[in-house]
Enzyme design. Structure first.
Site, PDB file in Angstrom:
ATOM      1  N   LYS A 113       0.817  -1.213   0.000  1.00  0.00           N
ATOM      2  CA  LYS A 113       0.000   0.000   0.000  1.00  0.00           C
ATOM      3  C   LYS A 113       0.853   1.266   0.000  1.00  0.00           C
ATOM      4  O   LYS A 113       0.410   2.314  -0.454  1.00  0.00           O
ATOM      5  CB  LYS A 113      -0.962  -0.012   1.177  1.00  0.00           C
ATOM      6  CG  LYS A 113      -2.034  -1.090   0.995  1.00  0.00           C
ATOM      7  CD  LYS A 113      -3.179  -0.943   1.971  1.00  0.00           C
ATOM      8  CE  LYS A 113      -4.266  -1.957   1.670  1.00  0.00           C
ATOM      9  NZ  LYS A 113      -3.838  -3.361   1.880  1.00  0.00           N
TER      10      LYS A 113
HETATM   11  C1  PLP Z   1      -4.383  -4.456   1.200  1.00  0.00           C
HETATM   12  C2  PLP Z   1      -3.591  -5.715   1.093  1.00  0.00           C
HETATM   13  C3  PLP Z   1      -3.946  -6.745   0.187  1.00  0.00           C
HETATM   14  C4  PLP Z   1      -5.198  -6.686  -0.668  1.00  0.00           C
HETATM   15  O1  PLP Z   1      -5.108  -5.727  -1.680  1.00  0.00           O
HETATM   16  P1  PLP Z   1      -6.434  -5.204  -2.421  1.00  0.00           P
HETATM   17  O2  PLP Z   1      -5.976  -4.085  -3.258  1.00  0.00           O
HETATM   18  O3  PLP Z   1      -7.361  -4.749  -1.310  1.00  0.00           O
HETATM   19  O4  PLP Z   1      -7.000  -6.331  -3.184  1.00  0.00           O
HETATM   20  C5  PLP Z   1      -3.142  -7.860   0.109  1.00  0.00           C
HETATM   21  N1  PLP Z   1      -2.051  -7.991   0.888  1.00  0.00           N
HETATM   22  C6  PLP Z   1      -1.674  -7.025   1.774  1.00  0.00           C
HETATM   23  C7  PLP Z   1      -0.462  -7.244   2.613  1.00  0.00           C
HETATM   24  C8  PLP Z   1      -2.418  -5.852   1.899  1.00  0.00           C
HETATM   25  O5  PLP Z   1      -2.032  -4.914   2.782  1.00  0.00           O
END
Ligand code: PLP
Length: 468
Positions: A113
Site C-alpha cells: 500500500k
Molecule cells: C491491502 C492488502 C492486500 C489486498 O489488496 P487489495 O488491493 O485490497 O485487493 C493484500 N495484501 C496485503 C499485505 C495488503 O495490505
C-alpha cells in the site's frame, strides 16, 4: 481525461477534482472515461525507463490536468531509494526461470500500500496548497492501511491524520510502527474497543454532514482512484523486468481483498500491456474467487479472521470498476446489480453473455487457507531460500495452480514476512528477517491518546486539534 461514475450519475470531472473524494455522489465509483492506449513502439521505449520516468509516462495520461513539470517533480520526490530502500522501487526476484516475485513491500510500512499511498500524500499536499485548503483525514485501522496512510501524510502541510485503532489489539510491531510517529500532524487514537467500534465511529462522524463540512473531514480508502492509478505503474515495470521484447506475454498472480491491486493490473492490460492472465488469489474470505468460478457475487454477512488479515474482507470495494467494464460500460446495468448488493443481496451473471467475457479479460482465480499458507511459505523457503509473508503465500499458491509452460508468472509480494512474525514462526520455526533500519522499533517512545468507543469523544478531540 475525464472521469465518470460507474452508475452514471456524475457529470464528467478531472483527475484533481476527484482526487480528494471517495464515492461518486450517486454511490458509484469514479472511473476513467476510457483507457489510454499504449502502442508497441511506446512500450519498447518505456522498457529503458527507471521507475520515476515510467510512472510519469503512465500517470500523466490519467492526471492530465496537473502541469507535466509539477507531476514530474511530485513523482521524483515520491519514488526514491531513501523511501523504498532501493532505486528499483519495486525489485523483481527470480525464484527459478519463469517464476518471479515482484517486491512491492520495501516502502516505510513494509506493505504494497505504500507504493500508492506515498504518492497520494504528495498529490494531496500539492492540490491543497494550490487551493489554499486543509484536510483532516479520519480513518480506522486494524494495522496495515492506517500505518501506510500515516507514513504517507506525516509532515505534510495542510493535512492532519486522526487514526482510530483498537487499543491493545494490534501486533507489537504494528502498534510500534504507528504509535512511534512523533509528527505533530499525526494523531493516533487508541479506542477502548475492537476494530468494528473504530469503523462505526468513523461512519458516525462522516454521516454528520455539518461536522464533516466544517472540519474538512476526508478519508483515504482503497476506492481512491489515484491509488489505483499509481498501482498500474508496477505492472509495466515488472513486465519489462521479466521479458526481452514486447511480443511476450506475462501472467500475474495477485493476493486480493478489496480488488484495488488486481484492478490496476486490469487497467494495465486494457492499456495494451501484453498480460495473459490476471490470477485473483483470495484467502478463506473467497467472495472474489466465488465470482470468478461461478458468476455469483455474494458479499458475506461475516468476515473470517485469518493469518493473511489484510485480505479479510466480506465485499470487495473496487470490484464495481471491473464489472463496469465487464457489462460493456453500461452504468444502468451496474446500477441495477448494485441495487441488489446494497440491499444486502447478491447477483448472478452465470447465465448472461457478460460472464463469458471474464476469460477475454484474462481473469481467473483460486483461494488458499492457513494450511496452504504454511506449506507454501515452507516450500518457497526450502526450494529457493526466499522468505515470503502470508499474503504473498496465498498469491504463490494460487498462481502455481494456474501456471502455464512458457509464460512467465509474476507473483505480487504484498507485504514482508517481518509484519507477520507469528505465522512465520509457525511455518519455519524461526524469526523473519527485518530491514536493519527497523531493528528496535518496539523500544521507541510511543505517542497516542486513549479514547472511549464514543463518536462524540472523538469529535471533541478533532475539534480541539483540527486548527482553524
Ligand atoms: C491491502 C492488502 C492486500 C489486498 O489488496 P487489495 O488491493 O485490497 O485487493 C493484500 N495484501 C496485503 C499485505 C495488503 O495490505
Amino acid at each position: 481525461m475525464k472521469y465518470l461514475s460507474t452508475r452514471g450519475g456524475m457529470p464528467p470531472k478531472s483527475f484533481t477534482e476527484i482526487l480528494l473524494g471517495g464515492l461518486a455522489p450517486d454511490g458509484g465509483l469514479t472511473i476513467a472515461e476510457n483507457y489510454p492506449q499504449v502502442t508497441k513502439a511506446e512500450l519498447a521505449a518505456w522498457r529503458k525507463l527507471n521507475y520515476r520516468d515510467l510512472a510519469f509516462e503512465v500517470i500523466r495520461r490519467f492526471a492530465d490536468d496537473i502541469p507535466a513539470a509539477d507531476l514530474k517533480a511530485i513523482l521524483d520526490k515520491t519514488y526514491t531509494a531513501e523511501v523504498f530502500r532501493s532505486d528499483d522501487i519495486t525489485p523483481v526476484k527470480t525464484l527459478e526461470p519463469g517464476l518471479h516475485i515482484l517486491g512491492l513491500s520495501h516502502g516505510p510500512t513494509l506493505a504494497f500500500k505504500d507504493v500508492a499511498m506515498q504518492l497520494l500524500g504528495n498529490l494531496f499536499e500539492y492540490v491543497l496548497a494550490k487551493e489554499g485548503a486543509e484536510l483532516n483525514i479520519l480513518g480506522a485501522t486494524s494495522g496495515d492501511t492506517g500505518s501506510a496512510a500515516e507514513y504517507a501524510m506525516r509532515g505534510k502541510k495542510g493535512i492532519r491524520v486522526f487514526m482510530l485503532s483498537p487499543k491493545g489489539k494490534m501486533s507489537p510491531f504494528q502498534t510500534a510502527q504507528m504509535y512511534s510517529l512523533q509528527d505533530p500532524n499525526i494523531f493516533n487514537l487508541a479506542v477502548e474497543g475492537v476494530f468494528d467500534d473504530c469503523q462505526d465511529i468513523v461512519k458516525a462522524v462522516s454521516n454528520d454532514l455539518g461536522f464533516k463540512d466544517k472540519y474538512k473531514i476526508g478519508t483515504v480508502n482503497s476506492i481512491n482512484w489515484a491509488r489505483v492509478t499509481a498501482q498500474v505503474v508496477y505492472y509495466f515495470k515488472a513486465y519489462f523486468a521479466v521479458t526481452k521484447c514486447e511480443d511476450e506475454e506475462v501472467s500475474f498472480s495477485v493476493p486480493s481483498g478489496n480488488f484495488g491491486n488486481v484492478c490496476a493490473g486490469h487497467i494495465a492490460k486494457q492499456m495494451g500491456l501484453p498480460i495473459r492472465k490476471l490470477i485473483v488469489a483470495t484467502n478463506e474470505n473467497d467472495v472474489l474467487d466465488e465470482f470468478f468460478r461461478t458468476g455469483v457475487y455474494r458479499p458475506r454477512p461475516e468476515t473470517a479472521h485469518t493469518s493473511s488479515p489484510s485480505m479479510d474482507i466480506s465485499k470487495a470495494s473496487n470490484f464495481e470498476r471491473f464489472v463496469y467494464d465487464l457489462v460493456g460500460r453500461d452504468p444502468q446495468v451496474v446500477k441495477e446489480l448494485w441495487q441488489k448488493v446494497d440491499a444486502g443481496g447478491s447477483f448472478d451473471l452465470a447465465q448472461t453473455p457478460y460472464f463469458e467475457k471474464v476469460a477475454d479479460f484474462g481473469f481467473t482465480s483460486g483461494s488458499s487457507n492457513h494450511g496452504d499458507r504454511l506449506t507454501t511459505i515452507r516450500r518457497v523457503f526450502e526450494s529457493y531460500g526466499a522468505m515470503i509473508d502470508t499474503h504473498t503465500a496465498d498469491g504463490v499458491k494460487v498462481g502455481l495452480e494456474h501456471r502455464e509452460m512458457g509464460i512467465p508468472l509474476v507473483c505480487l509480494e504484498t507485504a514482508l514476512p517481518a509484519k507477520f512474525e507469528e505465522t512465520i514462526r509457525e511455518a519455519l520455526g524461526r524469526e523473519p528477517e527485518r530491514p536493519a533500519d527497523l531493528a528496535g522499533l518496539e523500544q521507541l517512545p510511543q505517542r497516542f491518546e486513549v479514547v472511549k468507543a464514543d463518536a462524540e469523544e472523538v469529535k471533541r478531540f478533532i475539534v480541539a486539534h483540527a486548527g482553524h
